[in-house]
Design a protein around this motif. Structure first.
Motif, PDB file in Angstrom:
ATOM      1  N   LEU A 393       0.845  -1.183   0.000  1.00 15.02           N
ATOM      2  CA  LEU A 393       0.000   0.000   0.000  1.00 15.02           C
ATOM      3  C   LEU A 393       0.886   1.240   0.000  1.00 15.02           C
ATOM      4  CD1 LEU A 393      -2.817   1.325   0.226  1.00 15.02           C
ATOM      5  CD2 LEU A 393      -2.549   1.219   2.714  1.00 15.02           C
ATOM      6  N   VAL A 394       0.743   2.063  -1.023  1.00 15.28           N
ATOM      7  CA  VAL A 394       1.479   3.324  -1.113  1.00 15.28           C
ATOM      8  C   VAL A 394       0.509   4.452  -0.795  1.00 15.28           C
ATOM      9  CG1 VAL A 394       2.875   4.834  -2.557  1.00 15.28           C
ATOM     10  CG2 VAL A 394       3.001   2.355  -2.860  1.00 15.28           C
ATOM     11  N   LEU A 395       0.802   5.208   0.266  1.00 16.04           N
ATOM     12  CA  LEU A 395      -0.067   6.299   0.677  1.00 16.04           C
ATOM     13  C   LEU A 395       0.132   7.505  -0.237  1.00 16.04           C
ATOM     14  CD1 LEU A 395       0.352   6.047   4.556  1.00 16.04           C
ATOM     15  CD2 LEU A 395      -1.375   4.983   3.093  1.00 16.04           C
ATOM     16  N   PRO A 396      -0.828   8.454  -0.222  1.00 17.52           N
ATOM     17  CA  PRO A 396      -0.695   9.622  -1.101  1.00 17.52           C
ATOM     18  C   PRO A 396       0.593  10.406  -0.898  1.00 17.52           C
ATOM     19  CG  PRO A 396      -2.941   9.460  -0.292  1.00 17.52           C
ATOM     20  CD  PRO A 396      -2.146   8.411   0.437  1.00 17.52           C
ATOM     21  N   ASN A 397       1.170  10.375   0.320  1.00 12.68           N
ATOM     22  CA  ASN A 397       2.432  11.084   0.545  1.00 12.68           C
ATOM     23  C   ASN A 397       3.647  10.275   0.118  1.00 12.68           C
ATOM     24  OD1 ASN A 397       2.532   9.106   2.482  1.00 12.68           O
ATOM     25  ND2 ASN A 397       2.672  10.503   4.237  1.00 12.68           N
ATOM     26  N   GLY A 398       3.431   9.107  -0.487  1.00 11.26           N
ATOM     27  CA  GLY A 398       4.535   8.293  -0.969  1.00 11.26           C
ATOM     28  C   GLY A 398       5.006   7.237   0.008  1.00 11.26           C
ATOM     29  N   LEU A 399       4.508   7.263   1.240  1.00  9.24           N
ATOM     30  CA  LEU A 399       4.918   6.273   2.224  1.00  9.24           C
ATOM     31  C   LEU A 399       4.395   4.898   1.823  1.00  9.24           C
ATOM     32  CD1 LEU A 399       6.295   5.822   4.982  1.00  9.24           C
ATOM     33  CD2 LEU A 399       4.070   6.199   6.051  1.00  9.24           C
ATOM     34  N   GLU A 400       5.270   3.906   1.819  1.00  8.89           N
ATOM     35  CA  GLU A 400       4.907   2.562   1.370  1.00  8.89           C
ATOM     36  C   GLU A 400       4.809   1.618   2.560  1.00  8.89           C
ATOM     37  OE1 GLU A 400       6.625  -0.972  -1.557  1.00  8.89           O
ATOM     38  OE2 GLU A 400       7.101   1.142  -1.964  1.00  8.89           O
ATOM     39  N   LEU A 401       3.669   0.956   2.673  1.00 11.70           N
ATOM     40  CA  LEU A 401       3.409  -0.020   3.717  1.00 11.70           C
ATOM     41  C   LEU A 401       3.304  -1.399   3.079  1.00 11.70           C
ATOM     42  CD1 LEU A 401       0.623   1.887   5.713  1.00 11.70           C
ATOM     43  CD2 LEU A 401       3.112   2.077   5.966  1.00 11.70           C
ATOM     44  N   ALA A 402       3.702  -2.413   3.843  1.00  8.64           N
ATOM     45  CA  ALA A 402       3.661  -3.791   3.346  1.00  8.64           C
ATOM     46  C   ALA A 402       2.719  -4.626   4.203  1.00  8.64           C
ATOM     47  CB  ALA A 402       5.058  -4.403   3.358  1.00  8.64           C
ATOM     48  N   SER A 403       2.126  -5.652   3.587  1.00  9.56           N
ATOM     49  CA  SER A 403       1.265  -6.618   4.282  1.00  9.56           C
ATOM     50  C   SER A 403       0.246  -5.913   5.178  1.00  9.56           C
ATOM     51  CB  SER A 403       2.117  -7.586   5.112  1.00  9.56           C
ATOM     52  OG  SER A 403       3.026  -8.270   4.287  1.00  9.56           O
ATOM     53  N   GLN A 421      -2.703  -3.617  10.930  1.00 13.24           N
ATOM     54  CA  GLN A 421      -1.390  -4.263  10.882  1.00 13.24           C
ATOM     55  C   GLN A 421      -0.715  -3.920   9.560  1.00 13.24           C
ATOM     56  OE1 GLN A 421      -1.335  -8.517  11.804  1.00 13.24           O
ATOM     57  NE2 GLN A 421       0.160  -8.845  10.169  1.00 13.24           N
ATOM     58  N   PHE A 422       0.567  -3.561   9.628  1.00 17.36           N
ATOM     59  CA  PHE A 422       1.298  -3.254   8.405  1.00 17.36           C
ATOM     60  C   PHE A 422       2.794  -3.371   8.668  1.00 17.36           C
ATOM     61  CE2 PHE A 422       0.447   0.695  10.657  1.00 17.36           C
ATOM     62  CZ  PHE A 422       1.690   1.311  10.720  1.00 17.36           C
ATOM     63  N   GLY A 423       3.532  -3.489   7.601  1.00 18.59           N
ATOM     64  CA  GLY A 423       4.979  -3.518   7.672  1.00 18.59           C
ATOM     65  C   GLY A 423       5.558  -2.186   7.233  1.00 18.59           C
ATOM     66  N   LEU A 424       6.534  -1.681   8.002  1.00 16.90           N
ATOM     67  CA  LEU A 424       7.170  -0.396   7.700  1.00 16.90           C
ATOM     68  C   LEU A 424       8.562  -0.401   8.297  1.00 16.90           C
ATOM     69  CD1 LEU A 424       6.973   2.543   6.608  1.00 16.90           C
ATOM     70  CD2 LEU A 424       6.098   3.193   8.878  1.00 16.90           C
ATOM     71  N   ALA A 425       9.517   0.137   7.557  1.00 19.81           N
ATOM     72  CA  ALA A 425      10.896   0.257   8.023  1.00 19.81           C
ATOM     73  C   ALA A 425      11.431  -1.099   8.485  1.00 19.81           C
ATOM     74  CB  ALA A 425      10.991   1.291   9.149  1.00 19.81           C
ATOM     75  N   ARG A 426      11.147  -2.116   7.720  1.00 16.74           N
ATOM     76  CA  ARG A 426      11.604  -3.488   7.938  1.00 16.74           C
ATOM     77  C   ARG A 426      11.078  -4.085   9.242  1.00 16.74           C
ATOM     78  NH1 ARG A 426      16.322  -0.986   5.944  1.00 16.74           N
ATOM     79  NH2 ARG A 426      17.476  -1.100   7.902  1.00 16.74           N
ATOM     80  N   GLY A 427      10.037  -3.496   9.801  1.00 18.62           N
ATOM     81  CA  GLY A 427       9.416  -4.017  11.013  1.00 18.62           C
ATOM     82  C   GLY A 427       7.919  -4.173  10.818  1.00 18.62           C
ATOM     83  N   THR A 428       7.230  -4.615  11.863  1.00 21.01           N
ATOM     84  CA  THR A 428       5.780  -4.797  11.814  1.00 21.01           C
ATOM     85  C   THR A 428       5.112  -3.914  12.867  1.00 21.01           C
ATOM     86  OG1 THR A 428       5.898  -6.674  13.351  1.00 21.01           O
ATOM     87  CG2 THR A 428       5.975  -7.157  10.984  1.00 21.01           C
ATOM     88  N   PHE A 429       3.976  -3.333  12.483  1.00 23.13           N
ATOM     89  CA  PHE A 429       3.211  -2.461  13.371  1.00 23.13           C
ATOM     90  C   PHE A 429       1.826  -3.075  13.575  1.00 23.13           C
ATOM     91  CE2 PHE A 429       6.503   0.293  11.951  1.00 23.13           C
ATOM     92  CZ  PHE A 429       6.635   1.320  12.870  1.00 23.13           C
ATOM     93  N   HIS A 430       1.377  -3.054  14.821  1.00 26.20           N
ATOM     94  CA  HIS A 430       0.027  -3.493  15.175  1.00 26.20           C
ATOM     95  C   HIS A 430      -0.621  -2.350  15.963  1.00 26.20           C
ATOM     96  CE1 HIS A 430       0.752  -7.778  14.149  1.00 26.20           C
ATOM     97  NE2 HIS A 430       1.990  -7.462  14.464  1.00 26.20           N
ATOM     98  N   LEU A 450      -5.704   5.149  21.370  1.00 23.86           N
ATOM     99  CA  LEU A 450      -4.744   4.492  20.489  1.00 23.86           C
ATOM    100  C   LEU A 450      -3.899   3.504  21.270  1.00 23.86           C
ATOM    101  CD1 LEU A 450      -3.184   4.215  17.774  1.00 23.86           C
ATOM    102  CD2 LEU A 450      -1.722   6.086  18.564  1.00 23.86           C
ATOM    103  N   GLN A 451      -3.754   2.309  20.709  1.00 28.97           N
ATOM    104  CA  GLN A 451      -2.823   1.298  21.212  1.00 28.97           C
ATOM    105  C   GLN A 451      -1.924   0.893  20.054  1.00 28.97           C
ATOM    106  OE1 GLN A 451      -5.170  -1.893  22.801  1.00 28.97           O
ATOM    107  NE2 GLN A 451      -5.831  -0.731  24.594  1.00 28.97           N
ATOM    108  N   LEU A 452      -0.616   0.986  20.264  1.00 32.36           N
ATOM    109  CA  LEU A 452       0.345   0.723  19.194  1.00 32.36           C
ATOM    110  C   LEU A 452       1.439  -0.193  19.701  1.00 32.36           C
ATOM    111  CD1 LEU A 452       1.560   1.362  16.352  1.00 32.36           C
ATOM    112  CD2 LEU A 452       2.785   3.247  17.463  1.00 32.36           C
ATOM    113  N   GLN A 453       1.809  -1.142  18.859  1.00 29.13           N
ATOM    114  CA  GLN A 453       2.931  -2.025  19.169  1.00 29.13           C
ATOM    115  C   GLN A 453       3.708  -2.244  17.874  1.00 29.13           C
ATOM    116  OE1 GLN A 453       2.669  -6.505  19.943  1.00 29.13           O
ATOM    117  NE2 GLN A 453       2.929  -5.706  22.022  1.00 29.13           N
ATOM    118  N   ALA A 454       4.995  -1.983  17.925  1.00 31.95           N
ATOM    119  CA  ALA A 454       5.874  -2.173  16.766  1.00 31.95           C
ATOM    120  C   ALA A 454       7.026  -3.078  17.176  1.00 31.95           C
ATOM    121  CB  ALA A 454       6.406  -0.830  16.268  1.00 31.95           C
ATOM    122  N   ARG A 455       7.393  -3.979  16.281  1.00 35.34           N
ATOM    123  CA  ARG A 455       8.459  -4.931  16.559  1.00 35.34           C
ATOM    124  C   ARG A 455       9.448  -4.958  15.387  1.00 35.34           C
ATOM    125  NH1 ARG A 455       6.984  -4.379  20.890  1.00 35.34           N
ATOM    126  NH2 ARG A 455       6.086  -5.900  22.369  1.00 35.34           N
ATOM    127  N   GLY A 456      10.743  -4.938  15.759  1.00 29.72           N
ATOM    128  CA  GLY A 456      11.797  -5.108  14.768  1.00 29.72           C
ATOM    129  C   GLY A 456      11.925  -3.977  13.772  1.00 29.72           C
TER     130      GLY A 456
END
Length: 692
Positions: A393-403, A421-430, A450-456
């Motif tokens: 998923l590529v956002l309008p500002n050019g930021l690219e998210l995976a999965s 859930q998405f992948g960004l900066a070689r990590g995963t965000f929930h 908001l509840q956020l958890q990012a790994r790796g």
């Protein structure tokens, strides 16, 4: 030569024709039109439960076929209807074949309607006024009241079979009213300019040609419709294959619609091409938020007040989304369920970024967060449930998210995100959260959870995403956040935040100082504090970094709750941050690790970060060990955090400052060196800060 026999024959033929004409004239004159109308009204009422009346003149012709012309024809509405008549016909012309009548078959060669007004409506339970069987009075002579005469009615003793070859409608109106919602179309009916149904031979198929207007838009239809009955279930349906045209859109429709007890149901295959955003606005009540042109393909299962499109496919700008769409109008409020998948979506292509309105993200009062009122949340009057997934998923500002996987629900003035859930900066965000916003003059402030958890997450990649330049390489990071707040503006929302943010970063290596302002400059300031005398080309090996930031009404107060460990120097921070006033005051204290060969005297002082969120600054300590002032104004601005306050660091030699910071800091004084009252009452905070 005269031929008397021929003369007599011609005379006899003329006389016979005259007698037949006179007989037919006498027969027609002898027919009581009111009696015929009364019999027809009784038959209609027996079959449908509705009253039939003719207010205008009635003309009847018997030869060579029965021809009927009536003016001011009215067919009664359902007892619960919004008006007395379901149909009003200005002029009705009908031609019926004579011979089939002897076999109790009514073969209608042609029906012509003009200046007709037809109302189709439902009651509060969704029952349509076209469902005659449910209201029909018991039929005479043992007729089944559950069936109205039609071309699909099978032959039964005592029942008249009905057939229709041609139907034409001119200059008429069709109005649809939804009794459950109260929404109606009396002010904007379908204006039928011309409608023609022509039977194909002796089959139960009719060619269809329609030209109409709806809400000032031209509507056309061409194809065929049929009539069939399921022998097992005795249910009737209308099979069809029609090409529809509407200003800015067209569609091919194939399938079948139910009749009688199955009215309001059907299965259709639709292939639509939409060329203008507002093409379907009259039907949907909204302009499609899609770039044009767009193609839609779906198989529709239409039940009463329920519609399911499965499979569903939307294609636009060379990108496609597939899945399932379901609408439930029986729920309160109505529900729309979306389950959509895509291999990849580039929203930057679909929705090019636009500059935000003045005051949203560029206030001119010295603040970075705007005090302008947040825009109101306007969702359709639906309970929307969405399950969206895409590999890219590529956002309008050019930021690219995976999965990307998103599951949520929105209705009226609130949105609940159950899972993002998405992948960004070689990590995963929930993430999960909610947004509440009421409208009107007495509206309360919008509320956020908001509840956020990012790994790796790779810190270098994350910094590159934020500012396109990073002063470090590596740095796998875990992040956790739980935040709540409310406010009518971004500034008020930030000033109200409660909760906590925690992060921990693994090994990283410095790769030089960032040349542009941004979060990288803040990192560069920390790296400089670790080795203030280093050469610009010298690399710093960072073992870990950690922080735990508690928020209370937008205020953050930490005591050694931010720490960085390197191979030779450790760094801890204390101070305050305030998101409301957008000010900060942090002190960083470096400590030399034993066995590094560095002179601890070079790290005897502090590096202090102070000022406003919009223009913070770095100050060296009084000993002059950190002489280079680093500008980090834009850095803190981009990070979205405002800092304010002043704390002091005691002389605590913590062997594991990252662990301490991650747990929240605030460790006791170093063992073997109890704090004295004189030190505690020292009137110089900088003296305590520098340990002098």
């Amino acid at each position: 030569m005269k031929r008397p026999w021929l003369r007599m024959l011609m005379l006899g033929a003329a006389l016979s024709a005259l007698l037949l004409g006179v007989g037919a004239w006498l027969l027609v004159r002898g027919i009581d039109g009111n009696a015929v109308l009364a019999r027809a009204a009784r038959e209609v009422h027996a079959a449908t439960g509705r009253d039939l009346a003719v207010d205008g003149p009635l003309r009847l012709k018997l030869l060579p076929r029965i021809a009927l012309e009536a003016h001011g024809v009215r067919l009664g509405n359902a007892a619960w209807g919004s008006q007395p008549d379901m149909a009003r016909i200005g002029t009705l012309r009908m031609v019926v074949a004579l011979a089939p009548l002897l076999q109790r078959r009514v073969e209608i060669d042609r029906i012509e309607l003009s200046d007709a007004d037809l109302l189709l409506e439902t009651d509060a339970q969704g029952l349509g006024n076209w469902s005659f069987a449910a209201q029909a009075a018991p039929a005479a002579h043992g007729d089944d009241p559950a069936e109205a005469p039609s071309a699909a009615t099978p032959s039964r003793p005592g029942r008249i079979r009905l057939g229709l070859a041609n139907l034409t409608v001119q200059d008429s109106r069709l109005t649809v009213r939804n009794g459950r919602t109260g929404r109606a179309g009396p002010a904007e009916p379908l204006l039928i300019e011309s409608l023609a149904l022509t039977q194909e031979g002796s089959s139960r198929r009719w060619q269809l040609a329609l030209q109409a207007q709806w809400r000032a838009r031209e509507l056309g239809a061409k194809g065929w419709v049929g009539l069939q009955e399921d022998a097992a279930t005795k249910t009737r349906s209308v099979p069809l294959e029609v090409a529809l045209t509407l200003d800015g859109a067209s569609a091919e429709v194939k399938g079948a619609l139910g009749l009688g007890s199955q009215a309001g149901q059907g299965r259709l295959k639709v292939n639509a091409q939409i060329r203008r955003k507002d093409a379907l606005a009259p039907a949907l009540g909204m302009t499609l938020p899609l770039p044009m042109p767009a193609n839609v393909r779906a198989e529709l299962d239409w039940q009463r007040r329920r519609l399911v499109a499965d499979p569903f496919e939307l294609e636009t700008q060379g990108q496609s989304v597939t899945g399932r769409v379901a609408w439930n109008g029986a729920a309160s409020p109505a529900e729309l369920q979306l389950s959509l998948r895509a291999d990849g979506l580039d929203l930057a292509r679909l929705y090019p970024p636009v500059k935000a309105p003045a005051g949203i993200d560029s206030p001119d009062d010295g603040h970075l967060l705007s005090n302008a009122a947040l825009p109101e949340l306007h969702l359709p009057a639906l309970a929307i449930q969405a399950d969206l997934r895409t590999e890219r998923l590529v956002l309008p500002n050019g930021l690219e998210l995976a999965s990307v996987k998103a599951i949520g629900r929105g209705v009226a003035d609130r949105v609940d995100v159950e899972q993002l859930q998405f992948g960004l900066a070689r990590g995963t965000f929930h993430a999960a959260g909610h947004w509440r916003q009421s409208a009107g003059s007495n509206a309360v402030a919008p509320r956020l959870g908001l509840q956020l958890q990012a790994r790796g997450v790779a810190m270098d990649a994350l910094l590159a995403v934020l500012r396109r330049e990073a002063p470090i390489s590596g740095g796998r990071t875990d992040i956790e956040a739980q935040l709540t707040g409310s406010g009518h503006s971004l500034r008020a929302l930030a000033a109200s935040l409660d909760g906590e943010v925690r992060m921990r970063m693994g090994p990283a290596t410095s790769i030089g100082r960032a040349r542009s302002s941004g979060p990288g400059d803040l990192v560069a300031a920390v790296l400089h504090a670790l080795t203030p005398m280093r050469d610009s080309a010298e690399r710093v090996q960072v073992r870990c970094a950690a922080a735990r930031l508690p928020l209370r009404r937008g205020h953050i107060e930490i005591d050694r709750a931010i720490a960085v460990e390197s191979e030779r120097v450790d760094l801890v921070m204390s101070g305050t941050m305030d998101l409301g006033s957008e000010r900060l005051d942090l002190a960083m204290r470096p400590t030399v690790r034993k066995g590094t060969g560095l002179d601890p005297g070079a790290f005897a002082g502090m590096v202090k970060i102070g000022g406003t969120f919009a223009a913070p600054h770095v100050e060296a300590n009084l000993a002059g060990t950190a002489r280079e002032a680093l500008s980090i104004g834009a850095a803190v601005a981009s990070s979205g955090v405002t800092l304010l306050g002043e704390r002091v660091l005691g002389r605590v030699n913590d062997p594991h400052p990252c662990d301490t910071a991650y747990k929240g800091g605030g460790a006791a004084p170093a063992a073997g060196r109890p704090e004295t009252r004189a030190e505690a009452d020292d009137d110089g905070p900088l003296r305590r800060l520098f340990g002098r």
